[in-house]
Design a protein around this motif. Structure first.
Motif, PDB file in Angstrom:
ATOM      1  N   UNK A   1       0.817  -1.211   0.000  1.00 43.79           N
ATOM      2  CA  UNK A   1       0.000   0.000   0.000  1.00 43.79           C
ATOM      3  C   UNK A   1       0.854   1.266   0.000  1.00 43.79           C
ATOM      4  N   UNK A   2       1.856   1.419   0.893  1.00 44.46           N
ATOM      5  CA  UNK A   2       2.705   2.613   0.818  1.00 44.46           C
ATOM      6  C   UNK A   2       3.515   2.680  -0.476  1.00 44.46           C
ATOM      7  N   UNK A   3       3.932   1.521  -1.004  1.00 44.39           N
ATOM      8  CA  UNK A   3       4.642   1.538  -2.283  1.00 44.39           C
ATOM      9  C   UNK A   3       3.724   2.062  -3.388  1.00 44.39           C
ATOM     10  N   UNK A   4       2.477   1.637  -3.352  1.00 43.44           N
ATOM     11  CA  UNK A   4       1.500   2.147  -4.309  1.00 43.44           C
ATOM     12  C   UNK A   4       1.295   3.639  -4.115  1.00 43.44           C
ATOM     13  N   UNK A   5       1.305   4.079  -2.854  1.00 45.77           N
ATOM     14  CA  UNK A   5       1.149   5.503  -2.573  1.00 45.77           C
ATOM     15  C   UNK A   5       2.289   6.317  -3.151  1.00 45.77           C
ATOM     16  N   UNK A   6       3.525   5.819  -3.040  1.00 46.44           N
ATOM     17  CA  UNK A   6       4.685   6.526  -3.584  1.00 46.44           C
ATOM     18  C   UNK A   6       4.608   6.607  -5.099  1.00 46.44           C
TER      19      UNK A   6
END
Length: 340
Positions: free
Chosen positions: A213-218
């Protein structure tokens, strides 16, 4: 500080270096995709700094018995010594090598206001920039610190609302009443509030999630910045910056123990302060000697990195410890009863 946030701070600082490389060497004229990214998008490094600042200041004070006065003393001890050193270095360079900075001048009042973080035009009718140009962001930082200091009198859960109210009064109501400079009427100040919100979420344990999820956010934040939109800066770059910060916070377990990334983050403030004089000197040498701009950029990067490492230890770390001792504050930021 979280290692993940330190890494992001370092990235933000070097993005700003890229912007000023394009400014000084190419006058923002991009000739390829990389130059376009540096010239047109690298400025988001400042927005990332502001979000991180709100995040760090909130967490650093959430559980500490700091009075507003002591908080400001500690912020001054952390920010001022290195900034004053490089501002005075600018005075020396402008006085001795004026061709490096042909548009600067050394009127005593202008130099004094630059040192005191007072927003004032560098020339009549010209945008508000201190002698050390990157110091314009520190004018906003010091305003944020002053306003946040008042919020220390209330519980941590209410500080967001106190700071938001004070920012609105100082940045939007104050200028209309002639009580503050119009320089501060900039939506970029909202990014400090975004950082405080992230700090509140982190403190409540709400930044834990699966890594995808945070990787997708970045990725999403990067795409939003690359494609851009006709929006105010606080939305166009502030929101992606906040997403990047909270994403890095969520990825902290994968960054723990990296001394190299911590060191890069530690040096980021000095990178930010030192790079403009280094690039200006590099541009002047490259122009006079016919050196390829990118070859000179490599030299400037090495000089900036080495200079920032030394600067962190000698102009940031040591003065901070000395001043902290003078102010009677221990490593937890709590006033020492023995001295006061």
């Amino acid at each position: 500080m979280l290692i993940s946030v330190q890494a992001l701070r370092a990235l933000a600082a070097w993005m700003v270096v890229g912007v000023h490389f394009m400014q000084l060497f190419f006058d923002f004229e991009a000739h390829n995709a990389l130059e376009y990214l540096l010239a047109d998008k690298g400025g988001i490094g400042v927005d990332i700094f502001f979000v991180i600042s709100g995040f760090v200041i909130f967490l650093a004070t959430a559980d500490k018995a700091l009075t507003p006065w002591r908080f400001m003393l500690m912020r001054v001890a952390r920010i001022v010594p290195a900034y004053w050193f490089y501002t005075l270095l600018m005075v020396l360079l402008v006085a001795t090598v004026p061709s490096m900075f042909p548009y600067e001048h050394l009127e005593p009042s202008y130099v004094l206001m630059s040192l005191l973080f007072i927003a004032a035009p560098s020339e009549p009718g010209v945008e508000v920039y201190p002698l050390l140009g990157v110091g314009w962001t520190l004018n906003f930082e010091m305003l944020f610190y002053v306003l946040f200091s008042f919020a220390l009198s209330v519980r941590a859960s209410y500080r967001l609302w106190v700071v938001a109210t004070l920012l609105y009064l100082a940045c939007y109501i104050g200028p209309t009443l002639g009580l503050a400079s119009g320089f501060y009427s900039n939506g970029i100040v909202l990014e400090f509030l975004m950082g405080i919100v992230i700090g509140m979420l982190y403190r409540r344990g709400l930044c834990r999630t699966k890594p995808w999820l945070p990787l997708l956010g970045i990725v999403g934040a990067s795409m939003a910045v690359y494609h851009g939109a006709d929006l105010p800066r606080a939305l166009e770059w502030g929101i992606p910056s906040a997403i990047s910060v909270i994403s890095c916070v969520a990825l902290e377990p994968y960054f723990k123990g990296s001394r190299f990334l911590k060191m890069l983050g530690d040096c980021s403030y000095s990178v930010y302060l030192i790079h403009v004089p280094v690039l200006a000197a590099g541009q002047l040498i490259a122009k006079r000697m016919g050196i390829d701009p990118y070859a000179m950029l490599l030299v400037c990067v090495v000089v900036t990195a080495l200079g920032a490492y030394g600067s962190y230890h000698w102009l940031e770390k040591r003065p901070y410890r000395v001043l902290k001792h003078w102010f009677g504050v221990d490593d937890r930021g709590i006033i020492s009863r023995q001295k006061y």
